[in-house]
Design an enzyme around this catalytic site. Structure first.
Site, PDB file in Angstrom:
ATOM      1  N   HIS A  37       2.679   2.825  -9.019  1.00 45.23           N
ATOM      2  CA  HIS A  37       2.454   1.388  -9.247  1.00 45.23           C
ATOM      3  C   HIS A  37       3.632   0.783 -10.021  1.00 45.23           C
ATOM      4  CE1 HIS A  37      -1.450   2.023  -7.639  1.00 45.23           C
ATOM      5  NE2 HIS A  37      -1.992   2.574  -8.711  1.00 45.23           N
TER       6      HIS A  37
ATOM      7  N   GLU B 248       1.073 -13.102  12.580  1.00 44.44           N
ATOM      8  CA  GLU B 248       1.660 -11.926  13.224  1.00 44.44           C
ATOM      9  C   GLU B 248       1.484 -10.752  12.262  1.00 44.44           C
ATOM     10  OE1 GLU B 248       3.001 -11.664  16.257  1.00 44.44           O
ATOM     11  OE2 GLU B 248       2.546 -13.780  16.633  1.00 44.44           O
TER      12      GLU B 248
ATOM     13  N   ASP C 184       0.827  -1.206   0.000  1.00 47.53           N
ATOM     14  CA  ASP C 184       0.000   0.000   0.000  1.00 47.53           C
ATOM     15  C   ASP C 184       0.864   1.260   0.000  1.00 47.53           C
ATOM     16  OD1 ASP C 184      -2.347   1.409  -0.028  1.00 47.53           O
ATOM     17  OD2 ASP C 184      -2.822   1.106   2.089  1.00 47.53           O
TER      18      ASP C 184
ATOM     19  N   SER D   1      -7.458  -5.614  -4.877  1.00 44.35           N
ATOM     20  CA  SER D   1      -8.594  -6.160  -4.136  1.00 44.35           C
ATOM     21  C   SER D   1      -9.859  -6.094  -4.993  1.00 44.35           C
ATOM     22  CB  SER D   1      -8.806  -5.362  -2.846  1.00 44.35           C
ATOM     23  OG  SER D   1      -9.308  -4.069  -3.144  1.00 44.35           O
TER      24      SER D   1
ATOM     25  N   ARG E 200     -12.034   1.838  -8.462  1.00 38.97           N
ATOM     26  CA  ARG E 200     -11.160   2.988  -8.751  1.00 38.97           C
ATOM     27  C   ARG E 200     -11.473   3.520 -10.154  1.00 38.97           C
ATOM     28  NH1 ARG E 200      -5.267   2.286  -5.909  1.00 38.97           N
ATOM     29  NH2 ARG E 200      -6.097   1.755  -3.854  1.00 38.97           N
TER      30      ARG E 200
ATOM     31  N   ARG F 164      -0.501   8.713 -10.163  1.00 34.68           N
ATOM     32  CA  ARG F 164      -0.513   7.541  -9.283  1.00 34.68           C
ATOM     33  C   ARG F 164       0.115   6.306  -9.943  1.00 34.68           C
ATOM     34  NH1 ARG F 164      -3.876   7.302  -5.081  1.00 34.68           N
ATOM     35  NH2 ARG F 164      -4.220   5.107  -5.456  1.00 34.68           N
TER      36      ARG F 164
ATOM     37  N   ARG G 189       1.876  -4.708   6.380  1.00 36.55           N
ATOM     38  CA  ARG G 189       1.200  -3.700   5.572  1.00 36.55           C
ATOM     39  C   ARG G 189       2.019  -2.421   5.602  1.00 36.55           C
ATOM     40  NH1 ARG G 189      -5.047  -2.374   4.528  1.00 36.55           N
ATOM     41  NH2 ARG G 189      -4.719  -0.656   3.081  1.00 36.55           N
TER      42      ARG G 189
ATOM     43  N   LEU H 262      10.831 -21.089  -4.081  1.00 37.83           N
ATOM     44  CA  LEU H 262       9.901 -20.140  -3.453  1.00 37.83           C
ATOM     45  C   LEU H 262       8.581 -20.191  -4.215  1.00 37.83           C
ATOM     46  CD1 LEU H 262       9.530 -17.497  -1.537  1.00 37.83           C
ATOM     47  CD2 LEU H 262       9.963 -16.229  -3.640  1.00 37.83           C
TER      48      LEU H 262
HETATM   49  C1  IPE Z   1      -5.500  -2.625  -0.051  1.00 39.07           C
HETATM   50  O1  IPE Z   1      -5.126  -1.329  -0.347  1.00 39.07           O
HETATM   51  C2  IPE Z   1      -5.498  -3.472  -1.276  1.00 39.07           C
HETATM   52  C3  IPE Z   1      -4.183  -3.724  -1.848  1.00 39.07           C
HETATM   53  C4  IPE Z   1      -3.040  -3.419  -1.313  1.00 39.07           C
HETATM   54  C5  IPE Z   1      -4.201  -4.407  -3.099  1.00 39.07           C
HETATM   55  P1  IPE Z   1      -6.216  -0.177  -0.570  1.00 39.07           P
HETATM   56  O2  IPE Z   1      -5.444   1.077  -0.743  1.00 39.07           O
HETATM   57  O3  IPE Z   1      -7.145  -0.550  -1.639  1.00 39.07           O
HETATM   58  O4  IPE Z   1      -6.979  -0.209   0.819  1.00 39.07           O
HETATM   59  P2  IPE Z   1      -7.904   0.872   1.534  1.00 39.07           P
HETATM   60  O5  IPE Z   1      -8.921   1.303   0.544  1.00 39.07           O
HETATM   61  O6  IPE Z   1      -7.020   2.012   1.947  1.00 39.07           O
HETATM   62  O7  IPE Z   1      -8.467   0.150   2.712  1.00 39.07           O
HETATM   63  C1  IPE Z   2      -1.423   0.155  -3.390  1.00 35.01           C
HETATM   64  O1  IPE Z   2      -1.209   1.520  -3.448  1.00 35.01           O
HETATM   65  C2  IPE Z   2      -1.741  -0.448  -4.739  1.00 35.01           C
HETATM   66  C3  IPE Z   2      -3.120  -0.923  -4.885  1.00 35.01           C
HETATM   67  C4  IPE Z   2      -4.029  -0.925  -3.946  1.00 35.01           C
HETATM   68  C5  IPE Z   2      -3.508  -1.449  -6.175  1.00 35.01           C
HETATM   69  P1  IPE Z   2      -2.431   2.538  -3.509  1.00 35.01           P
HETATM   70  O2  IPE Z   2      -2.796   2.736  -4.948  1.00 35.01           O
HETATM   71  O3  IPE Z   2      -3.530   2.108  -2.628  1.00 35.01           O
HETATM   72  O4  IPE Z   2      -1.747   3.855  -2.946  1.00 35.01           O
HETATM   73  P2  IPE Z   2      -2.365   4.888  -1.900  1.00 35.01           P
HETATM   74  O5  IPE Z   2      -2.803   4.089  -0.713  1.00 35.01           O
HETATM   75  O6  IPE Z   2      -3.507   5.555  -2.585  1.00 35.01           O
HETATM   76  O7  IPE Z   2      -1.232   5.802  -1.582  1.00 35.01           O
HETATM   77 MG    MG Z   3      -3.990   2.409  -0.687  1.00 35.60          MG
END
Ligand code: IPE
Ligand code: IPE
Ligand code: MG
Length: 238
Positions: free
Chosen positions: A31, A204, A14, A59, A65, A27, A185, A125
């Site tokens: 990625h 954990e 995240d 997810s 999105r 953004r 996380r 792995l």
């Molecule tokens: C969780 O991240 C899903 C992934 C890392 C793939 P999100 O950024 O989507 O989660 P929320 O919306 O902040 O809970």
């Molecule tokens: C995680 O980063 C990647 C996915 C959930 C696909 P985010 O895209 O959620 O990045 P933030 O949380 O908005 O910074």
């Molecule tokens: Mg996020």
């Protein structure tokens, strides 16, 4: 075997968007950079003797999105798989993708299937990518599988009614994969976001502020060091 090394490390990747925003970029740039972090963690996992590394890549809720970001993420998955598979295979990595395939593009499904088939017998792995995954979806699809089985094989019903939690594991999309010992996380968020709900019963947890694109080998090793300090009791008295 050294119990201080987790068998299965799972990463909730995240913070890509915030990482890009800090740099005044789109953004998607975050990625793209995040793929480098996956590569670094795979290398570090192999070096450390971790046997299963899983990553939460997308997810079910992430379908909500903006379409441009979803498209970019899906395109990135195909590209990354195609680019990385030779090296992963050479390094003995078994590649698995788990999630709800209903909304995945045929090209992505074909790439996933060919990468999974190609690496199926690798043993160093296992890398699991959770894509279009949610914990509630997984539990629900397991329940539906059981109902379907009971309808087609009524003679199985008695066994199913006497089944324990281990028996239910076999119906989950993660069947055969040990539950995660450590779930990390990144980006300072302290929640599971519908990840491995059933499978994380005794995991954990480690929540770190590092944004995913900055989570590299050192950060992975630090997470393992933190895990080694934990005392897992599983409800018993030590
Ligand atoms: C969780 O991240 C899903 C992934 C890392 C793939 P999100 O950024 O989507 O989660 P929320 O919306 O902040 O809970
Ligand atoms: C995680 O980063 C990647 C996915 C959930 C696909 P985010 O895209 O959620 O990045 P933030 O949380 O908005 O910074
Ligand atoms: Mg996020």
């Amino acid at each position: 075997m050294n119990n201080s090394i987790p068998v299965h490390v799972s990463l909730i990747m995240d913070g890509n968007g915030r990482w890009a925003k800090e740099r005044g970029k789109d953004r998607v740039f975050g990625h793209i950079e995040g793929v480098e972090s996956v590569r670094a963690c795979v290398e570090s996992a192999i070096e450390s003797g971790v046997k299963y590394l899983s990553v939460y890549a997308f997810s079910e809720e992430n379908w909500n999105r903006p379409q441009a970001e979803v498209d970019a993420l899906m395109g990135l998955m195909v590209k990354a798989m195609a680019a990385e598979m030779d090296k992963l295979d050479r390094n003995g990595v078994r590649f698995i993708v788990i999630g709800n395939r209903e909304r995945l593009a045929p090209e992505l499904v074909a790439t996933i299937d060919s990468c999974m088939a190609r690496t199926a017998s690798n043993e160093t792995l296992t890398l699991v990518v959770f894509l279009s995954y949610s914990g509630k979806w997984d539990i629900l699809q397991a329940a539906k599988k059981m109902i379907a089985e009971a309808c087609t094989c009524p003679e199985r019903l008695n066994d199913m009614m006497n089944m324990g939690v281990g028996g239910f594991d076999a119906y989950l999309a993660t069947a055969g994969i040990p539950d995660p010992d450590l779930i990390v996380r990144t980006s300072g968020e302290n929640r599971l976001s519908n990840y491995l709900l059933w499978q994380s019963a005794y995991s954990e947890f480690l929540f770190v502020d590092t944004l995913w694109p900055d989570f590299r080998k050192n950060e992975f090793r630090e997470a393992l060091e933190e895990y080694a300090k934990r005392e897992r009791r599983y409800g018993k008295v030590k």
